[in-house]
Design a protein around this motif. Sequence first.
Motif, mmCIF file in Angstrom:
data_model
loop_
_atom_site.group_PDB
_atom_site.id
_atom_site.type_symbol
_atom_site.label_atom_id
_atom_site.label_comp_id
_atom_site.label_asym_id
_atom_site.label_seq_id
_atom_site.Cartn_x
_atom_site.Cartn_y
_atom_site.Cartn_z
ATOM 1 N N SER A 5 13.321 6.627 -2.053
ATOM 2 C CA SER A 5 13.696 5.508 -3.039
ATOM 3 C C SER A 5 14.095 6.306 -4.362
ATOM 4 C CB SER A 5 12.342 4.676 -3.318
ATOM 5 O OG SER A 5 12.068 4.201 -2.111
ATOM 6 N N ASN A 6 14.820 5.380 -5.200
ATOM 7 C CA ASN A 6 15.066 6.159 -6.519
ATOM 8 C C ASN A 6 13.867 5.656 -7.575
ATOM 9 O OD1 ASN A 6 15.257 3.458 -7.559
ATOM 10 N ND2 ASN A 6 17.523 3.481 -7.129
ATOM 11 N N LEU A 7 13.788 6.189 -8.760
ATOM 12 C CA LEU A 7 12.840 5.968 -9.650
ATOM 13 C C LEU A 7 12.298 4.456 -9.848
ATOM 14 C CD1 LEU A 7 10.842 6.807 -11.667
ATOM 15 C CD2 LEU A 7 12.418 6.810 -13.370
ATOM 16 N N GLY A 8 13.411 3.401 -10.051
ATOM 17 C CA GLY A 8 13.216 2.222 -10.193
ATOM 18 C C GLY A 8 12.477 1.311 -8.972
ATOM 19 N N GLU A 9 12.948 1.911 -7.913
ATOM 20 C CA GLU A 9 12.210 1.435 -6.524
ATOM 21 C C GLU A 9 10.942 1.763 -6.432
ATOM 22 O OE1 GLU A 9 16.418 1.227 -3.802
ATOM 23 O OE2 GLU A 9 15.307 2.988 -3.951
ATOM 24 N N ILE A 10 10.798 3.202 -6.906
ATOM 25 C CA ILE A 10 9.453 3.669 -6.818
ATOM 26 C C ILE A 10 8.582 2.665 -7.795
ATOM 27 C CG2 ILE A 10 7.837 5.526 -7.281
ATOM 28 C CD1 ILE A 10 9.141 6.109 -4.629
ATOM 29 N N GLU A 11 8.933 2.465 -8.959
ATOM 30 C CA GLU A 11 8.049 1.651 -9.905
ATOM 31 C C GLU A 11 7.756 0.433 -9.365
ATOM 32 O OE1 GLU A 11 10.467 2.187 -13.587
ATOM 33 O OE2 GLU A 11 9.445 3.746 -14.302
ATOM 34 N N GLN A 12 8.999 -0.294 -8.731
ATOM 35 C CA GLN A 12 8.605 -1.738 -8.340
ATOM 36 C C GLN A 12 7.678 -1.779 -7.162
ATOM 37 O OE1 GLN A 12 12.460 -3.223 -6.813
ATOM 38 N NE2 GLN A 12 11.421 -5.292 -6.679
ATOM 39 N N ILE A 13 7.555 -0.561 -6.378
ATOM 40 C CA ILE A 13 6.687 -0.798 -5.366
ATOM 41 C C ILE A 13 5.331 -0.445 -5.756
ATOM 42 C CG2 ILE A 13 5.769 0.918 -3.133
ATOM 43 C CD1 ILE A 13 8.826 1.479 -2.571
ATOM 44 N N VAL A 14 5.236 0.373 -6.566
ATOM 45 C CA VAL A 14 3.901 0.751 -7.298
ATOM 46 C C VAL A 14 3.092 -0.375 -8.015
ATOM 47 C CG1 VAL A 14 2.746 2.299 -9.103
ATOM 48 C CG2 VAL A 14 4.105 3.288 -7.149
ATOM 49 N N ARG A 15 4.267 -0.908 -8.544
ATOM 50 C CA ARG A 15 3.868 -1.885 -9.528
ATOM 51 C C ARG A 15 3.210 -3.491 -8.773
ATOM 52 N NH1 ARG A 15 4.591 -3.692 -15.122
ATOM 53 N NH2 ARG A 15 6.272 -2.045 -15.398
ATOM 54 N N GLY A 16 3.892 -3.332 -7.780
ATOM 55 C CA GLY A 16 3.751 -4.677 -6.729
ATOM 56 C C GLY A 16 2.438 -4.042 -6.099
ATOM 57 N N GLU A 17 2.004 -3.049 -5.828
ATOM 58 C CA GLU A 17 0.517 -2.620 -5.215
ATOM 59 C C GLU A 17 -0.455 -2.895 -6.074
ATOM 60 O OE1 GLU A 17 0.884 1.240 -3.733
ATOM 61 O OE2 GLU A 17 1.882 0.530 -1.817
ATOM 62 N N LEU A 18 0.082 -2.743 -7.338
ATOM 63 C CA LEU A 18 -1.194 -2.940 -8.630
ATOM 64 C C LEU A 18 -1.642 -4.436 -8.269
ATOM 65 C CD1 LEU A 18 0.067 -1.365 -11.868
ATOM 66 C CD2 LEU A 18 -2.122 -0.775 -10.593
ATOM 67 N N GLU A 19 -0.702 -5.269 -8.095
ATOM 68 C CA GLU A 19 -1.187 -6.797 -7.971
ATOM 69 C C GLU A 19 -2.066 -7.139 -6.844
ATOM 70 O OE1 GLU A 19 -0.311 -8.601 -10.515
ATOM 71 O OE2 GLU A 19 0.739 -6.804 -11.533
ATOM 72 N N ILE A 20 -2.077 -6.180 -5.966
ATOM 73 C CA ILE A 20 -2.899 -6.739 -4.738
ATOM 74 C C ILE A 20 -3.917 -5.639 -4.245
ATOM 75 C CG2 ILE A 20 -1.057 -8.052 -3.736
ATOM 76 C CD1 ILE A 20 -0.311 -5.650 -1.616
ATOM 77 N N LYS A 21 -4.278 -4.646 -5.242
ATOM 78 C CA LYS A 21 -5.330 -3.705 -4.754
ATOM 79 C C LYS A 21 -6.485 -3.961 -5.413
ATOM 80 C CE LYS A 21 -3.085 -0.084 -6.080
ATOM 81 N NZ LYS A 21 -2.728 1.170 -6.550
ATOM 82 N N ASN A 22 -7.604 -3.508 -4.752
ATOM 83 C CA ASN A 22 -9.075 -3.743 -5.382
ATOM 84 C C ASN A 22 -9.866 -2.691 -5.026
ATOM 85 O OD1 ASN A 22 -9.203 -6.422 -7.131
ATOM 86 N ND2 ASN A 22 -8.548 -7.034 -4.988
ATOM 87 N N ASP A 23 -10.795 -1.986 -5.933
ATOM 88 C CA ASP A 23 -12.043 -1.196 -5.609
ATOM 89 C C ASP A 23 -13.291 -1.908 -5.676
ATOM 90 O OD1 ASP A 23 -9.872 1.065 -7.507
ATOM 91 O OD2 ASP A 23 -9.834 0.815 -5.427
ATOM 92 N N PHE A 24 -14.176 -1.402 -4.844
ATOM 93 C CA PHE A 24 -15.455 -1.973 -4.716
ATOM 94 C C PHE A 24 -16.481 -0.957 -4.597
ATOM 95 C CE2 PHE A 24 -12.636 -5.008 -3.133
ATOM 96 C CZ PHE A 24 -13.037 -6.431 -3.740
ATOM 97 N N ASN A 25 -17.490 -0.905 -5.543
ATOM 98 C CA ASN A 25 -18.778 -0.005 -5.250
ATOM 99 C C ASN A 25 -19.670 -1.031 -4.285
ATOM 100 O OD1 ASN A 25 -18.426 2.146 -6.871
ATOM 101 N ND2 ASN A 25 -19.033 1.027 -8.499
#
Length: 358
Positions: A5-25
């Motif tokens: 992927s190019n930079l724009g596509e990478i940024e889109q993928i990474v930003r999309g994952e930010l919306e659905i990821k969570n971390d738990f202790n």
Amino acid sequence: MRPGSNLGEIEQIVRGELEIKNDFNADSRDIEFGIKSVGETNFFQPTISFDGQDYEAGELMQTQIANKLNVPKKYFDRMVSEAPELCQTNVNHWLHNDPKRYMVRTLGTKARAFLSDRYEVIDNWDVLKAVMPALKPFKEKDDLVFEQSHVTDNNLYLRFTVPSYAQEIGVDDIMHYGLQIKNSEVGLGSVEVAPFAKRLVCLNGMVATDFGQNKKHLGKSQWDGVDRSILRQETIRQGNKAWIMTVQDSVDSMFNGTTFEQITDSFINSRNNTVEIERPKKAIELLQKEYDFSEFEGDSILENLLSEGDKSQFGLANAITRTATDIPNVDRSIKLEEKGWKLMNIKHDEWNSLAFAS
């Protein structure tokens, strides 16, 4: 390697994952391991449940659970497929009767990592934000080419070259230099900034990991006065400010130091090594054992070595990186590029053992 992927596509993928990821202790006593059957087949899907939510446990998550609980993975897999109730009972026994604290990383409905509570979160978005300011001077001079980059289940690979950093390693044989920035959000390695070299005559790439600089995902326990669900955004990013400056310094130092000159010397030195492989098949058999290549990879390396007709150390290194381009799995393909660099830099006695293998 599959298309990147190019930079724009990478940024889109990474930003999309930010919306659905969570971390738990998570206290292990609050985790419930289960196995559900899928459809009418004999396929079983491991799951974990906590905080009233069910998550599918991916392959890496299963491996990490088995490792943390000291259950041999081969036995774990057999229990999943042949005795799921036994597996469920065993895993829950160790989770509940040997309590420990873990970080569980999720992405949507999937549990993707089961990590130490000392795991320090440095997400792919943090990496992009750290790297881009350091690249701004090259971008402003139109001297920046983003190569095919990837976000896999396990790693981010951001690659670019700077055309003005080019060196001739032979007649009409030009190398373009740049960097590969790698990060794993699931506990499979450090954040790494390493030189990347692309040979224009064949477009093969190599990653010079021994020149790389990295930051481990390891910090203090995330449990000090923190509730079970981690508030990732601001709290963690404050702790990463110093690291972001370090990454930017790493990028600057590689372009302002002698790194690329040293890499060029490595290419030229391997090319000047006149000792050639006498028995290619025997050499590749030994190479497979020492470098952990599969039979398919070994056959492909041999084919590429013979088709190019260059049986030198430089030729074998390029046969490895040529094979990397045919490997569909991105993580494995890039690993082969690293192995190609490693082979090109082995000492003379190590090379001679390959060249004269019998």
